[in-house]
Scaffold this motif. Structure first.
Motif, mmCIF file in Angstrom:
data_model
loop_
_atom_site.group_PDB
_atom_site.id
_atom_site.type_symbol
_atom_site.label_atom_id
_atom_site.label_comp_id
_atom_site.label_asym_id
_atom_site.label_seq_id
_atom_site.Cartn_x
_atom_site.Cartn_y
_atom_site.Cartn_z
ATOM 1 N N GLU A 432 89.527 20.660 40.281
ATOM 2 C CA GLU A 432 88.855 21.843 40.827
ATOM 3 C C GLU A 432 89.005 23.005 39.863
ATOM 4 O O GLU A 432 90.091 23.246 39.311
ATOM 5 C CB GLU A 432 89.494 22.168 42.177
ATOM 6 C CG GLU A 432 88.858 23.301 42.942
ATOM 7 C CD GLU A 432 89.550 23.469 44.297
ATOM 8 O OE1 GLU A 432 90.034 24.584 44.555
ATOM 9 O OE2 GLU A 432 89.612 22.485 45.066
ATOM 10 N N ALA A 483 83.801 23.993 45.921
ATOM 11 C CA ALA A 483 85.008 24.299 46.681
ATOM 12 C C ALA A 483 84.879 25.679 47.328
ATOM 13 O O ALA A 483 84.269 26.589 46.768
ATOM 14 C CB ALA A 483 86.226 24.271 45.751
ATOM 15 N N ARG A 489 84.274 21.303 42.448
ATOM 16 C CA ARG A 489 85.340 20.327 42.665
ATOM 17 C C ARG A 489 84.749 18.937 42.489
ATOM 18 O O ARG A 489 83.763 18.583 43.137
ATOM 19 C CB ARG A 489 85.925 20.459 44.064
ATOM 20 C CG ARG A 489 87.004 19.399 44.362
ATOM 21 C CD ARG A 489 87.322 19.369 45.845
ATOM 22 N NE ARG A 489 87.915 20.618 46.276
ATOM 23 C CZ ARG A 489 87.733 21.142 47.486
ATOM 24 N NH1 ARG A 489 86.954 20.537 48.365
ATOM 25 N NH2 ARG A 489 88.310 22.275 47.818
#
Length: 639
Positions: A432, A483, A489
């Motif tokens: 991420e 995300a 992500r």
């Protein structure tokens, strides 16, 4: 004396005096004119039967004039046309002249002929007695027209079904015709392209070149060039344009092929060749780097083994030992990633693969000010996987995250989070970033081959598609999502797979050391630091140790004496470890069964195949001394 011109009296008229115009029989004159017409004239009565026709009419229908009178006109019309003709003639009898096309049958040949009919009411002294129709034979022109239409349709179909765009431009550079492929390549509808100037579709840098070729085309030249262009959706593509001028100074014909994927593939092949070259380079120097690293690591271990070593100096030795191991891992990671590696699934620790990958990018991450957060699940089980291929996946994702964060303006502190956890039957890896995220309309496309959101020349668009293929080969899944409150992500899930039996050699034989055995050991290595460190360590363990830097000298010693173990480096200047072992296997099998190999390049495929074939243990450099404690009992010469 000139004679006066004599004029025969016309039928139905009296003689005329010289110099006066004769009186004409208008009815007879009309009959003569009709008889001389090249077009067929047919007069029918109210009952639709033929009252009269001229020679052309009789010939068209295939009868003599005397035979056709009284026949029903419908009998001479093609059956499929009779209803249509009857309806038209009804309108004529109602006083409305008609023009139409139909087909008639030639009685003599049976051939159908196409005719253009001009029909009107026929009156005598004000009374309607029938119709008079002029029939022009248009069979040949119509066939020629049909042939031309079919030819045009065929070529139109060829143009429309072509996979390359085919367009024409007028002298002002505006589209006049485009085919279906041009719509697909450009993203514009046909009606949007026709009449549009081509220049706004090209980047400013490529426009002068394109205009120069256009002027050459108008001058009658043919040519080929490549350029970039903007699709309607803004995507930049590369096209190859072949041009010619069917009509000089008037129209330019262009055959346009989208070569974006081809160019990307070429770039990928070039990149592959670069990686192969890097692999060869790293492979060549890995052994040379690992040799001094092995010496540094070995002497650091010797210092740390000294019980009376001062604590402050022990800290320095620990640092030297730790950094030597770190340098060795970096060399090994570069080697395994850069080389073409055959897929081999072995028991793999995912967290360790992630650490190795992050170590490869540690410098770049640090200089870009990216904070790396590791959120590992330490209870993850090992799983059967190809660590090198998974490393390629993780490296692609981490590199993409770096670039995404770098491109986000106004943010100087970025964070890369690498997270692992166990699900019901899989290991989940999340990478991420704190970049700008992925536009929702592109999330479904980012794994497509050659698709990239990076500027031209900054990427091939193959990294994610290759990653997708590797993960699928591991029977796993990979996807992207945005995300919450951060960037993108990427999630990878690989199944937890139990190990399968393998026939490969063990790197180090797992045999318990027997400290009471005193062994006679010969160390064969051209690196002085390795020889000295091994001699000091093994002698400290109670063994009798001899060393040599020459493979040829080792053969001489082995002929003269017996040794319990022979530690052999794979690469030496005069006689390689492979050559030494083959000589022993041929001439001295007893000593061949006591060989322990060492090398700094276990990724070399040829070397791996050789080691697999020998069945002998191999200790990679830089080594832990404990590895030899495990390997020596297996190599001990039995009395």
């Amino acid at each position: 004396m000139s004679k006066a011109r004599r004029i025969s009296p016309a039928r139905g008229t009296g003689a005329t005096t010289t110099g006066k115009r004769p009186r004409l029989d208008l009815l007879q004159a009309a009959a003569d004119v009709v008889a001389a017409l090249p077009d067929a004239v047919v007069v029918t009565g109210i009952d639709r039967r033929v009252l009269a026709t001229n020679e052309a009419g009789a010939e068209l229908l295939g009868w003599e004039i005397s035979e056709i009178v009284g026949q029903a006109i419908a009998d001479h019309v093609a059956p499929a046309e009779r209803t249509h003709v009857a309806a038209r003639e009804d309108k004529v009898l109602a006083g409305e002249p008609q023009r139409y096309e139909t087909r008639v049958i030639n009685h003599r040949t049976g051939e159908e002929r196409d005719v253009a009919v001009s029909s009107g009411p026929f009156r005598m002294e004000g009374d309607l007695i029938g119709t008079v129709a002029t029939l022009r034979d248009i069979t040949e022109p119509k066939r020629a027209q049909d042939t031309l239409a079919r030819s045009e349709a065929r070529y139109r179909h060829l143009v429309e079904s072509a996979s390359d765009a085919i367009v024409t431009l007028d002298a002002n550079g505006r589209f006049t015709t485009v085919n279906h492929a041009a719509e697909n390549i450009s993203g514009y509808k046909r009606e949007e392209l026709v009449g549009q100037w081509f220049a706004p579709m090209l980047p400013d840098d490529d426009l002068p070149k394109a205009l120069g070729h256009f002027q050459q085309a108008l001058a009658g030249e043919t040519g080929l060039f490549e350029t970039m262009f903007y699709r309607k959706d803004g995507e930049v593509r590369t096209i190859s344009v072949t041009y010619s001028t069917p009509q000089k100074d008037e129209e330019v014909l262009c055959l346009i092929r989208d070569v974006t994927d081809q160019k990307m593939l070429q770039e990928q092949l070039i990149q592959s060749e670069k990686m192969s070259a890097i692999g060869q380079l790293v492979s060549g120097v890995a052994h040379e780097l690992n040799n001094p690293l092995a010496g540094i690591s070995a002497f650091a271990q010797l210092l740390l083994a000294e019980k009376r070593f001062p604590p402050d100096q022990r800290t320095a030795a620990e640092t030297i030992y730790s950094e030597a191991r770190r340098a060795s891992r970096i060399v090994q990671n570069l080697l395994t990633f850069a080389r073409q590696h055959k897929a081999e699934k072995v028991l793999t620790a995912i967290n360790q693969v992630l650490d190795d990958t992050l170590e490869l990018r540690a410098y770049e991450l640090r200089v870009r000010g990216i904070d790396v957060r590791r959120e590992y699940d330490d209870s993850l089980p090992d799983t059967m996987a190809d660590a090198h291929q998974l490393q390629q996946v993780f490296l692609n994702l981490i590199t993409n995250a770096e670039q995404a964060m770098e491109q986000r303006d106004g943010h100087h502190h970025h964070r890369l989070t690498v997270r692992t956890r166990r699900t019901a039957d899989a290991i989940r890896i999340e990478i991420e970033d704190s970049g700008a995220g992925i536009p929702p309309n592109l999330i479904e496309r980012i794994f497509n081959p050659f698709f990239t959101t990076k500027p031209t020349g900054s990427g091939t668009g193959l990294g994610l598609s290759i990653s997708l293929g590797i993960v699928r080969e591991h029977e796993g899944r990979i996807w992207a999502e945005n995300a919450p409150q951060t960037g993108a992500r990427f999630v990878v899930e690989v199944p937890v797979t139990e190990p399968r039996p393998s026939g490969e050699h063990a790197t180090v034989a797992q045999v318990q050391s027997q400290a009471s055995d005193r062994l006679r050991v010969l160390v064969v290595d051209d690196e002085a630091s390795v020889r000295v460190s091994l001699q000091r360590y093994l002698a400290g363990r109670g063994h009798e140790v001899e060393t040599t830097a020459s493979g040829q000298d080792a053969l001489t010693r082995l002929k003269a004496s017996k040794y319990d173990a022979v530690i052999v480096d794979m690469r030496m200047p005069d006689l390689s470890g492979e050559q030494l072992f083959e000589r022993l296997r041929s001439d001295d099998p007893a000593h061949a069964e006591r060989v322990i190999f060492t090398t700094g390049d276990l990724v070399n495929e040829q070397m791996r195949r050789f080691l697999d074939g020998t069945g002998r243990p191999c200790v990679p450099k830089p080594f832990e001394f404990a590895s030899f404690d495990q390997a020596l009992p297996a190599a001990r010469r039995r009395a």
